[in-house]
Scaffold this active site. Structure first.
Site, mmCIF file in Angstrom:
data_model
loop_
_atom_site.group_PDB
_atom_site.id
_atom_site.type_symbol
_atom_site.label_atom_id
_atom_site.label_comp_id
_atom_site.label_asym_id
_atom_site.label_seq_id
_atom_site.Cartn_x
_atom_site.Cartn_y
_atom_site.Cartn_z
ATOM 1 N N GLU A 219 -3.572 -6.443 -2.636
ATOM 2 C CA GLU A 219 -4.267 -5.515 -1.737
ATOM 3 C C GLU A 219 -5.170 -6.264 -0.763
ATOM 4 O O GLU A 219 -5.195 -5.971 0.445
ATOM 5 C CB GLU A 219 -5.083 -4.520 -2.560
ATOM 6 C CG GLU A 219 -6.032 -3.631 -1.759
ATOM 7 C CD GLU A 219 -5.339 -2.675 -0.808
ATOM 8 O OE1 GLU A 219 -6.033 -2.075 0.033
ATOM 9 O OE2 GLU A 219 -4.103 -2.520 -0.894
ATOM 10 N N HIS B 236 -3.144 -8.023 1.880
ATOM 11 C CA HIS B 236 -2.618 -7.073 2.870
ATOM 12 C C HIS B 236 -3.694 -6.696 3.882
ATOM 13 O O HIS B 236 -3.421 -6.597 5.087
ATOM 14 C CB HIS B 236 -2.109 -5.817 2.161
ATOM 15 C CG HIS B 236 -1.567 -4.779 3.094
ATOM 16 N ND1 HIS B 236 -0.573 -5.034 4.002
ATOM 17 C CD2 HIS B 236 -1.921 -3.466 3.270
ATOM 18 C CE1 HIS B 236 -0.310 -3.941 4.697
ATOM 19 N NE2 HIS B 236 -1.122 -2.989 4.283
ATOM 20 N N HIS C 117 2.147 6.878 6.439
ATOM 21 C CA HIS C 117 1.581 5.551 6.690
ATOM 22 C C HIS C 117 2.623 4.554 7.186
ATOM 23 O O HIS C 117 2.422 3.862 8.197
ATOM 24 C CB HIS C 117 0.931 5.051 5.398
ATOM 25 C CG HIS C 117 0.073 3.852 5.565
ATOM 26 N ND1 HIS C 117 0.389 2.625 5.040
ATOM 27 C CD2 HIS C 117 -1.110 3.670 6.209
ATOM 28 C CE1 HIS C 117 -0.553 1.752 5.340
ATOM 29 N NE2 HIS C 117 -1.468 2.348 6.051
ATOM 30 N N HIS D 185 16.255 12.381 -0.103
ATOM 31 C CA HIS D 185 16.283 11.123 0.634
ATOM 32 C C HIS D 185 17.693 10.537 0.650
ATOM 33 O O HIS D 185 18.158 10.036 1.686
ATOM 34 C CB HIS D 185 15.315 10.121 -0.006
ATOM 35 C CG HIS D 185 15.383 8.755 0.608
ATOM 36 N ND1 HIS D 185 15.103 8.514 1.935
ATOM 37 C CD2 HIS D 185 15.728 7.544 0.073
ATOM 38 C CE1 HIS D 185 15.251 7.230 2.199
ATOM 39 N NE2 HIS D 185 15.649 6.616 1.092
ATOM 40 N N HIS E 197 15.071 -3.565 1.296
ATOM 41 C CA HIS E 197 15.337 -2.167 1.650
ATOM 42 C C HIS E 197 14.391 -1.725 2.770
ATOM 43 O O HIS E 197 14.813 -1.060 3.733
ATOM 44 C CB HIS E 197 15.145 -1.297 0.399
ATOM 45 C CG HIS E 197 15.600 0.111 0.558
ATOM 46 N ND1 HIS E 197 16.896 0.464 0.831
ATOM 47 C CD2 HIS E 197 14.914 1.289 0.461
ATOM 48 C CE1 HIS E 197 17.003 1.777 0.895
ATOM 49 N NE2 HIS E 197 15.814 2.304 0.688
#
Length: 320
Positions: free
Chosen positions: A58, A61, A123, A214, A276
């Site tokens: 975190e 990032h 996001h 999805h 992906h």
């Protein structure tokens, strides 16, 4: 100056890709709480004394986000100053900086106040818009030498409608994919492409609906891109950027579908999951470029008639 601008463009684009993958890594490793409820500090400190794996992911990032945001801002300012005379430059510059700031604020809001999974799923999409704007700015910089002039392209109405439709629908597919991750629905279905092996029944709960929704959306996107690639191969052999562009788009969506299946087969292997995210990010950049080309294309009556006659196509909507 142009050489320096091109170098800055490349760093900005690669930085945005790194930022997208970093965000995906945070989500896929459940590291969103790695710094507690503190922002921009981590556990109230610049460098926490107790570093867990989640905290390091975190915190890294956040650092990358800050650095990339600064690079993109400098790049956007430089583009505004040196190539602001190009029609799209100012809009793309504002979009690139604006959406990376919105992306940061959404992340901060989740840390401080906690947001619903349906809000958090936005996001990644917001980050992709910023990436697409930076990517298109990069192409504008490299287009200055006029080795490729997009304004000479002739794109017919059918291709235009399909391209815009696919770009919009791809954003919906991206949102559903992000929703799968944020609702932890990735492994609610133990097989692929069906939810349960050998069972043709409807999903049993919200999480299965999200997962299968999805998959169905991604499958439809795959078929749609395959069809448009066929149209491009058949009718755009003399326009390499369209011809090879749609072949590239089909390769990317194929890799996206395959990697999605292997995410299930490997029980959420992290490397495959990051690929992906990477494939769909690049695909969205390619689709954004197609939209850019459409905005540059000048399909006047004379060019349209030449185009259709060369393909022996005579649409009934064309005026005589």
């Amino acid at each position: 100056m142009l050489k320096k601008l091109k170098i800055l463009a490349v760093f900005s684009t690669l930085g945005m890709l790194l930022l997208l993958l970093g965000g995906a890594l945070v989500t896929k490793t459940d590291s969103g709480d790695g710094c507690g409820a503190s922002w921009p500090l981590c556990h109230g400190q610049f460098i926490p004394t107790h570093l867990t794996v989640e905290t390091m992911i975190e915190l890294s990032h956040r650092v990358v986000t800050g650095i990339v945001a600064l690079i993109v801002t400098i790049f956007a300012f430089a583009c505004w100053k040196y190539i602001g005379y190009i029609r799209e430059t100012k809009f793309l510059s504002i979009t690139a900086v604006g959406f990376i700031m919105i992306q940061s604020l959404i992340g901060a809001a989740n840390v401080i106040w906690r947001q619903s999974d349906f809000i958090l799923a936005i996001h990644f999409g917001v980050s992709l818009i910023s990436f697409a704007a930076v990517f298109l700015l990069t192409l504008l910089v490299f287009e200055i030498d006029k080795k490729f002039n997009a304004e000479t392209l002739v794109i017919d109405k059918r291709m235009t409608l399909h391209t815009v439709g696919i770009a919009l629908f791809s954003f919906f597919v991206i949102y559903t994919g992000a929703l799968v991750r944020h609702t932890e629905s990735s492994m609610v279905c133990n097989s692929w492409p069906l939810c349960q092996s050998g069972i043709l029944s409807l999903p049993n709960n919200m999480y299965e609906w999200i997962q299968m929704g999805h998959r169905i959306a991604a499958g439809l996107l795959f078929l749609w891109i395959f069809y448009v690639m066929y149209v491009a191969i058949k009718n755009y052999k003399n326009e390499p950027i369209i011809y090879y562009g749609w072949i590239t788009a089909f390769i990317l969506i194929t890799l996206q579908v395959i990697s999605g299946a292997f995410v299930v087969f490997t029980n959420l292997n992290l490397i495959i999951a990051l690929f992906h995210a990477l494939f769909i990010s690049i695909l969205f950049g390619v689709l954004s470029y197609f939209i850019f080309l459409i905005s540059r294309s000048k399909l006047n009556k004379e060019n349209a008639e030449k185009f259709y006659k060369s393909k022996k196509m005579y649409p009934i909507t064309m005026e005589k």
